[in-house]
Motif scaffolding. Structure first.
Motif, short mmCIF file in Angstrom:
data_model
loop_
_atom_site.label_atom_id
_atom_site.label_comp_id
_atom_site.label_asym_id
_atom_site.label_seq_id
_atom_site.Cartn_x
_atom_site.Cartn_y
_atom_site.Cartn_z
N ASP A 106 0.83 -1.21 0.00
CA ASP A 106 0.00 0.00 0.00
C ASP A 106 0.86 1.26 0.00
O ASP A 106 0.58 2.22 -0.71
CB ASP A 106 -0.93 0.01 1.21
CG ASP A 106 -2.05 -1.02 1.11
OD1 ASP A 106 -2.30 -1.52 0.00
OD2 ASP A 106 -2.66 -1.33 2.15
N LEU A 107 1.92 1.25 0.80
CA LEU A 107 2.83 2.39 0.83
C LEU A 107 3.54 2.57 -0.51
O LEU A 107 3.73 3.69 -0.97
CB LEU A 107 3.86 2.23 1.95
CG LEU A 107 3.37 2.47 3.36
CD1 LEU A 107 4.45 2.13 4.37
CD2 LEU A 107 2.93 3.91 3.54
N GLY B 217 4.61 5.60 -5.03
CA GLY B 217 4.85 5.42 -6.46
C GLY B 217 3.56 5.56 -7.22
O GLY B 217 3.06 6.66 -7.43
N ARG B 218 2.99 4.44 -7.58
CA ARG B 218 1.68 4.41 -8.22
C ARG B 218 1.13 2.99 -8.08
O ARG B 218 1.84 2.10 -7.63
CB ARG B 218 1.74 4.82 -9.68
CG ARG B 218 2.53 3.90 -10.58
CD ARG B 218 2.57 4.47 -11.99
NE ARG B 218 3.33 3.63 -12.87
CZ ARG B 218 2.81 2.76 -13.71
NH1 ARG B 218 1.51 2.62 -13.80
NH2 ARG B 218 3.57 2.02 -14.48
N LEU C 86 11.86 -3.54 -2.87
CA LEU C 86 11.66 -2.55 -1.82
C LEU C 86 10.56 -2.96 -0.84
O LEU C 86 10.67 -2.74 0.37
CB LEU C 86 11.36 -1.18 -2.43
CG LEU C 86 12.50 -0.55 -3.23
CD1 LEU C 86 12.03 0.73 -3.92
CD2 LEU C 86 13.70 -0.28 -2.34
N VAL C 87 9.49 -3.57 -1.35
CA VAL C 87 8.41 -4.06 -0.49
C VAL C 87 8.94 -5.15 0.43
O VAL C 87 8.66 -5.16 1.63
CB VAL C 87 7.22 -4.56 -1.34
CG1 VAL C 87 6.25 -5.38 -0.51
CG2 VAL C 87 6.50 -3.38 -1.97
N LEU D 232 10.93 4.86 -5.45
CA LEU D 232 9.54 4.58 -5.84
C LEU D 232 8.96 5.72 -6.68
O LEU D 232 8.27 5.48 -7.67
CB LEU D 232 8.67 4.34 -4.61
CG LEU D 232 8.90 3.02 -3.89
CD1 LEU D 232 8.23 3.02 -2.52
CD2 LEU D 232 8.39 1.85 -4.73
N GLU D 233 9.25 6.96 -6.29
CA GLU D 233 8.77 8.10 -7.06
C GLU D 233 9.36 8.11 -8.46
O GLU D 233 8.66 8.38 -9.44
CB GLU D 233 9.10 9.41 -6.33
CG GLU D 233 8.30 9.62 -5.07
CD GLU D 233 8.78 10.81 -4.26
OE1 GLU D 233 8.00 11.26 -3.41
OE2 GLU D 233 9.93 11.27 -4.44
N GLU D 234 10.64 7.81 -8.58
CA GLU D 234 11.27 7.77 -9.89
C GLU D 234 10.71 6.65 -10.76
O GLU D 234 10.50 6.83 -11.96
CB GLU D 234 12.78 7.63 -9.75
CG GLU D 234 13.47 8.89 -9.28
CD GLU D 234 14.97 8.71 -9.13
OE1 GLU D 234 15.50 7.66 -9.54
OE2 GLU D 234 15.61 9.63 -8.61
#
Length: 164
Positions: free
Chosen positions: A45-46, A51-52, A66-67, A114-116
Motif C-alpha cells: 500500500d505504501l 509510487g503508483r 523494496l516491499v 519509488l517516485e522515480e
C-alpha cells in the motif's frame, strides 16, 4: 508472480509471503505468518502511495525488492527498538524514523526510488494561472500576441509582415 492475493483475498501484495520467508533467518510460527502477510500488504500500500498502483503485469522488479525490504525490516524489529539490554531490561527507541518507528516504512532513499519508478519528478515548475471563467484570446493574424488579462484586441508584436 508480482502481486499476490492476501489470505482474505481482497487486497494485493506486491510480493509473496514465501519470498519474505526466504529473506528471514528463522522459521515463522502461525502468528508471525499472519503478521508477515499484513506487513507485505502495508508495504505494498505504501509503495502504491509513494509510487503508483502498478498492474501485476508491469510491476517493476525493484518495487517488489523494496516491499520485501520494508516488510523484512519490520519483521526483524516490529517494535522499532534501537537499543536493548538484557541485564537491567533497558529498551530504547529512536526518533530517526519519527512516527514510523515500530511500523512498516520506507526510507527516504526508497521513497525517492519509488517516485522515480512511477515517473514522478521532484523540482520546480511553472503553471499558467487564470481567473475562473476567463479564456485567453487567440491571435489569428501573424505578428499579434494574445492578451490574457483583458478583453482587449491582440497586441501587435511586429510593425510589418516580415518573414520571421
Amino acid at each position: 508472480m508480482a502481486a499476490t492475493p492476501s489470505a482474505e483475498g481482497d487486497t494485493l501484495a506486491y510480493a509473496a509471503l514465501n519470498e519474505l520467508k526466504d529473506r528471514l533467518d528463522w522459521d515463522l510460527d502461525p502468528d508471525e505468518l499472519r503478521i508477515a502477510a499484513g506487513a507485505l500488504e502495508d508495504a505494498s500500500d505504501l509503495a502504491a502511495t509513494y509510487g503508483r498502483d502498478w498492474p501485476e503485469a508491469s510491476l517493476p522488479r525493484l518495487v517488489r525488492t523494496l516491499v520485501l525490504k520494508a516488510a523484512a525490516r519490520y519483521m526483524r524489529n516490529p517494535n522499532g527498538y534501537t537499543q536493548s539490554r538484557a541485564g537491567d531490561e533497558t529498551l530504547a527507541w529512536s526518533d530517526a524514523h519519527g512516527r514510523d518507528a515500530g511500523s512498516v516504512y520506507f526510507t527516504r532513499e526508497e521513497i525517492r526510488l519509488l517516485e522515480e519508478l512511477a515517473g514522478r519528478k521532484r523540482g520546480i515548475t511553472s503553471v499558467a494561472v487564470s481567473a475562473w471563467g476567463t479564456k485567453p484570446q487567440r491571435a489569428e493574424a501573424s505578428g499579434l500576441v494574445p492578451v490574457d488579462y483583458s478583453p482587449a484586441a491582440p497586441f501587435p508584436l511586429f510593425g510589418d509582415e516580415g518573414p520571421w
